[in-house]
Design a protein around this motif. Structure first.
Motif, PDB file in Angstrom:
ATOM      1  N   CYS A  45      -4.467   6.380   3.570  1.00  0.00           N
ATOM      2  CA  CYS A  45      -3.809   4.317   3.335  1.00  0.00           C
ATOM      3  C   CYS A  45      -3.878   3.417   4.572  1.00  0.00           C
ATOM      4  O   CYS A  45      -4.272   3.960   5.338  1.00  0.00           O
ATOM      5  CB  CYS A  45      -2.497   5.210   4.718  1.00  0.00           C
ATOM      6  N   MET A 100      -2.025  -1.593   2.762  1.00  0.00           N
ATOM      7  CA  MET A 100      -0.524  -1.860   1.501  1.00  0.00           C
ATOM      8  C   MET A 100       0.261  -0.639   1.256  1.00  0.00           C
ATOM      9  O   MET A 100       0.937  -1.039   1.113  1.00  0.00           O
ATOM     10  CB  MET A 100      -1.694  -2.405   0.561  1.00  0.00           C
ATOM     11  N   VAL A 101       0.122   0.409   2.721  1.00  0.00           N
ATOM     12  CA  VAL A 101       0.525   1.463   2.573  1.00  0.00           C
ATOM     13  C   VAL A 101       1.174   1.722   3.751  1.00  0.00           C
ATOM     14  O   VAL A 101       2.384   1.510   3.941  1.00  0.00           O
ATOM     15  CB  VAL A 101      -0.208   2.924   2.622  1.00  0.00           C
ATOM     16  N   THR A 117      -4.388  -7.743   4.451  1.00  0.00           N
ATOM     17  CA  THR A 117      -4.105  -8.131   3.391  1.00  0.00           C
ATOM     18  C   THR A 117      -4.369  -8.726   2.353  1.00  0.00           C
ATOM     19  O   THR A 117      -4.392 -10.542   3.295  1.00  0.00           O
ATOM     20  CB  THR A 117      -3.312  -7.532   2.276  1.00  0.00           C
ATOM     21  N   ARG A 170      -0.634  -8.832  -6.821  1.00  0.00           N
ATOM     22  CA  ARG A 170      -0.641  -7.193  -7.074  1.00  0.00           C
ATOM     23  C   ARG A 170       0.045  -6.474  -6.379  1.00  0.00           C
ATOM     24  O   ARG A 170       0.905  -5.652  -5.526  1.00  0.00           O
ATOM     25  CB  ARG A 170      -1.545  -6.514  -7.642  1.00  0.00           C
ATOM     26  N   ASN A 171      -0.147  -7.248  -4.739  1.00  0.00           N
ATOM     27  CA  ASN A 171       0.069  -7.152  -3.431  1.00  0.00           C
ATOM     28  C   ASN A 171       1.756  -7.761  -3.311  1.00  0.00           C
ATOM     29  O   ASN A 171       2.120  -6.448  -2.752  1.00  0.00           O
ATOM     30  CB  ASN A 171      -0.683  -7.898  -2.119  1.00  0.00           C
ATOM     31  N   ILE A 187       4.158  -4.903  -4.630  1.00  0.00           N
ATOM     32  CA  ILE A 187       3.789  -3.564  -4.412  1.00  0.00           C
ATOM     33  C   ILE A 187       5.111  -3.517  -3.098  1.00  0.00           C
ATOM     34  O   ILE A 187       5.892  -2.313  -2.696  1.00  0.00           O
ATOM     35  CB  ILE A 187       2.235  -3.008  -4.284  1.00  0.00           C
ATOM     36  N   SER A 192       4.306   3.045  -2.430  1.00  0.00           N
ATOM     37  CA  SER A 192       3.231   2.699  -1.783  1.00  0.00           C
ATOM     38  C   SER A 192       1.952   3.230  -2.065  1.00  0.00           C
ATOM     39  O   SER A 192       0.782   2.033  -2.189  1.00  0.00           O
ATOM     40  CB  SER A 192       3.337   2.047  -0.481  1.00  0.00           C
ATOM     41  N   GLU A 213      -0.594   1.916  -4.333  1.00  0.00           N
ATOM     42  CA  GLU A 213      -1.385   1.071  -3.838  1.00  0.00           C
ATOM     43  C   GLU A 213      -3.046   1.627  -5.261  1.00  0.00           C
ATOM     44  O   GLU A 213      -4.333   1.024  -5.015  1.00  0.00           O
ATOM     45  CB  GLU A 213      -1.955   1.285  -2.233  1.00  0.00           C
ATOM     46  N   ASN A 214      -2.809   3.367  -5.003  1.00  0.00           N
ATOM     47  CA  ASN A 214      -4.266   4.188  -5.422  1.00  0.00           C
ATOM     48  C   ASN A 214      -4.528   3.751  -6.809  1.00  0.00           C
ATOM     49  O   ASN A 214      -5.314   4.612  -7.172  1.00  0.00           O
ATOM     50  CB  ASN A 214      -4.726   5.250  -4.622  1.00  0.00           C
ATOM     51  N   ARG A 271      -7.158  -5.353  -0.778  1.00  0.00           N
ATOM     52  CA  ARG A 271      -6.176  -4.359  -0.158  1.00  0.00           C
ATOM     53  C   ARG A 271      -6.733  -4.041   0.949  1.00  0.00           C
ATOM     54  O   ARG A 271      -5.919  -3.245   1.624  1.00  0.00           O
ATOM     55  CB  ARG A 271      -6.997  -3.173  -0.864  1.00  0.00           C
TER      56      ARG A 271
END
Length: 615
Positions: free
Chosen positions: A174, A177-178, A439, A445-446, A449, A497, A501-502, A511
């Motif tokens: 984690c 971003m999580v 981040t 992308r972020n 998410i 998330s 994220e993964n 990330r």
């Protein structure tokens, strides 16, 4: 005549007198912090039961049933807190039935009693059912028995997740971003409950919030000659303490309760009539409770294990496990603790599983999970202590042995509960937002998410709560499983998330996973004061237990609960920058004459970790 000059240290010497006074002050501060934890913990317990009990079939219980139910929860939470701080993660975490237990329990009770409300904000709703084939059991006790069965199953699953190492593996993967959206949603998910309880008397709630904000923020530098304040790194003692900041939750809590008691004594209306009558009914149910009642497994009824309870128990375990991992991260960041190693995370979840097993066997309506509110209170006051949490656990068990004393908690005004939620859960939201700094938040992308995970976590529970047609898969336990999971915002945020994220490609810089990121290891911290490896001592099991089990930790079931040689080497450097500013590091009061966590912040060094374990 010489004032003791040249006299060898002995009975009555100034050195021993100073040490005794410091120990006494440490005990006094720990007891006051324990009362602060107990106030927040009991507030959350009352909120849990006030929201859950109306959803059960409307069969009036005996006069003392409600107080016994509250006492059983207090007793189980006290034992679980001792296990968590001694054998679990070793973080100063208080255990309560979290909202992740409340939502699935309400879903199950709505199936057993279709006329009950299932909205988490506690307001009245039309007689609807969220799953097909609802039936009215007509028995308050039978419904609670099945909820206890779901709690028992959730404890077994949490125990399995901890022993197998799944919890530690997930926590290790984690990143920011999580953690950022998950912690933010953990705080935001309580806004309905906070608004509902505050609406009973906005004046009382605003008074508590105003006092808490003033003491913790505007007057945080105000130092009063209350007690000696030991500093472990410098081996010095300050003879003044930031009292208002340290007790910025306890003082408003107690002060507002006293004001409400005075207003009630002089018959000054300060709360709506409907709420007053409801609270009188809730409080009067404890008036005939016994003074002493020792809870034990099966004393009330044995948990009822059914396919419905199995489905709801799985949902409880998954939601509470995510909440607990988030609480571990939140606690060590707010208290500037070393980075949590996987083995400590696994042990913590195991102890929570044992606590939920005990709660289910005692007939409680909720299991045990790490308290977000108590963790945020420790971060808000910048005062955390393992010893004070253990003292609060002892007080909690004493209340659990006396249903009459536990019934006194029902007289706390409902608006005070709402104010406590407002003050504490706001810290979780802010801590989650702070993780975005690591981040590249300008990355498309972020942005997607974070926005998608948080929006869906707030949308989906609202969608199912107002749906005209119930969720139907053809099998009622599966309906309950899906609904119990999809009604929990923490599960939705964590799952979405973590999955995005993964699976969505992105650079390590995007990330926030570069090795030199401050939220990860800091190479210089592991050699502060020449004490390499001191930080990792905070999460180790007690020395006596480590000597008893030197070889069993290498076997399969326990290998995930103990650190390996490489992990110990890496964990000694894995510290975090934290949130405390210069000169206001977290003071972890020591347990007298024991290896307790000590304050470790110098006003001139902001990179210094706030945890230090004295051998």
């Amino acid at each position: 005549m010489n004032g003791g000059r040249g006299r060898a240290p002995g009975a009555g010497s100034p050195m021993l007198t100073s040490c005794s006074s410091q120990k006494m002050c440490s005990w006094m501060m720990s007891c006051c912090l324990a009362l602060q934890h107990l106030a927040v913990q009991t507030s959350l317990l009352c909120i849990f039961h006030l929201l859950l009990l109306p959803t059960l079939p409307q069969e009036p219980p005996h006069a003392h049933t409600t107080s016994k139910l509250l006492a059983r929860s207090l007793f189980a939470c006290g034992i679980s807190t001792v296990l968590q701080t001694t054998l679990g993660s070793r973080l100063p975490l208080v255990q309560i039935p979290s909202f992740e237990y409340l939502v699935p329990a309400m879903v199950l009770s709505s199936h057993l009693s279709p006329g009950a409300s299932t909205d988490r904000n506690g307001t009245a709703m039309a007689s609807t059912c969220l799953v097909p084939h609802c039936r009215d059991t007509g028995s308050w006790a039978d419904s609670l028995q099945e909820v206890s069965g779901a709690v028992l199953i959730s404890g077994l699953i949490q125990l399995a997740l901890g022993v197998s190492g799944v919890c530690g593996w997930a926590a290790r993967h984690c990143g920011p971003m999580v953690l950022a959206p998950s912690l933010s949603i953990i705080g935001l998910s309580a806004y309905k409950e906070a608004a509902f309880f505050c609406s009973t008397s906005w004046g009382v709630a605003l008074l508590l919030v105003l006092l808490a904000v003033t003491f913790s923020q505007h007057l945080r530098s105000c130092r009063l000659p209350f007690c000696a304040w030991p500093h472990a790194w410098e081996a010095t003692t300050e003879y003044s303490a930031p009292t208002l900041r340290t007790f910025s939750v306890l003082l408003p809590f107690g002060g507002v309760c006293i004001v409400c008691a005075i207003l009630s004594y002089f018959h000054v209306p300060w709360e709506s009539l409907d709420v007053t009558m409801a609270q009188l009914s809730w409080a009067n149910s404890t008036s005939n409770a016994p003074w002493i009642h020792i809870p034990y497994a099966g004393a009330w009824r044995w948990p009822l294990l059914t396919p419905r309870a199995l489905a709801v128990g799985i949902a409880m375990a998954m939601g509470c496990s995510m909440n607990s991992v988030g609480c571990y991260v939140l606690c060590r960041r707010l208290l500037r603790a070393p980075r949590l190693p996987p083995h400590a995370c696994n042990r913590g979840l195991c102890m929570e599983g044992l606590g939920s097993l005990l709660a289910g066997l005692l007939g409680s309506a909720g299991g045990t999970a790490s308290s977000i509110a108590n963790t945020c209170a420790a971060g808000l006051t910048q005062a955390g202590s393992r010893h004070s949490v253990q003292v609060s656990a002892l007080l909690c068990m004493v209340l659990g042995l006396s249903p009459r004393l536990a019934g006194l908690l029902t007289h706390v005004p409902l608006a005070v509960h709402g104010g406590v939620l407002c003050v504490t859960y706001a810290v979780a939201v802010g801590t989650g937002i702070s993780y975005f700094q690591y981040t590249d938040i300008d990355s498309g992308r972020n942005i997607f998410i974070v926005g998608f995970a948080m929006f869906m976590a707030l949308l989906v529970p609202r969608w199912f709560g107002t749906a005209l047609a119930p969720l139907a898969t053809g099998w009622v336990p599966l309906d309950l499983l899906f609904l119990s999971l999809l009604m929990v915002p923490v599960f939705l945020t964590g799952f979405l998330s973590f999955f995005l994220e993964n699976t969505v490609s992105g650079t390590l810089e995007e990330r926030g996973l570069l090795p030199e990121q401050p939220w990860k290891a800091r190479a210089g911290d592991c050699r502060l004061h020449g004490e390499r490896g001191k930080a990792s001592q905070a999460y180790k099991l007690p020395a006596g237990l480590r000597r008893l089990l030197p070889s069993s930790c290498k076997a399969f079931p326990c290998c995930f609960l103990c650190p390996g040689s490489e992990e110990e080497e890496e964990g000694s450097c894995a510290t975090e920058e934290g949130t405390a500013g210069p000169g206001e590091g977290t003071h972890l009061l020591p347990k007298p004459s024991s290896g307790e966590l000590q304050p470790a912040t110098r006003p001139s060094q902001t990179d210094m970790p706030a945890w230090h374990t004295v051998a």
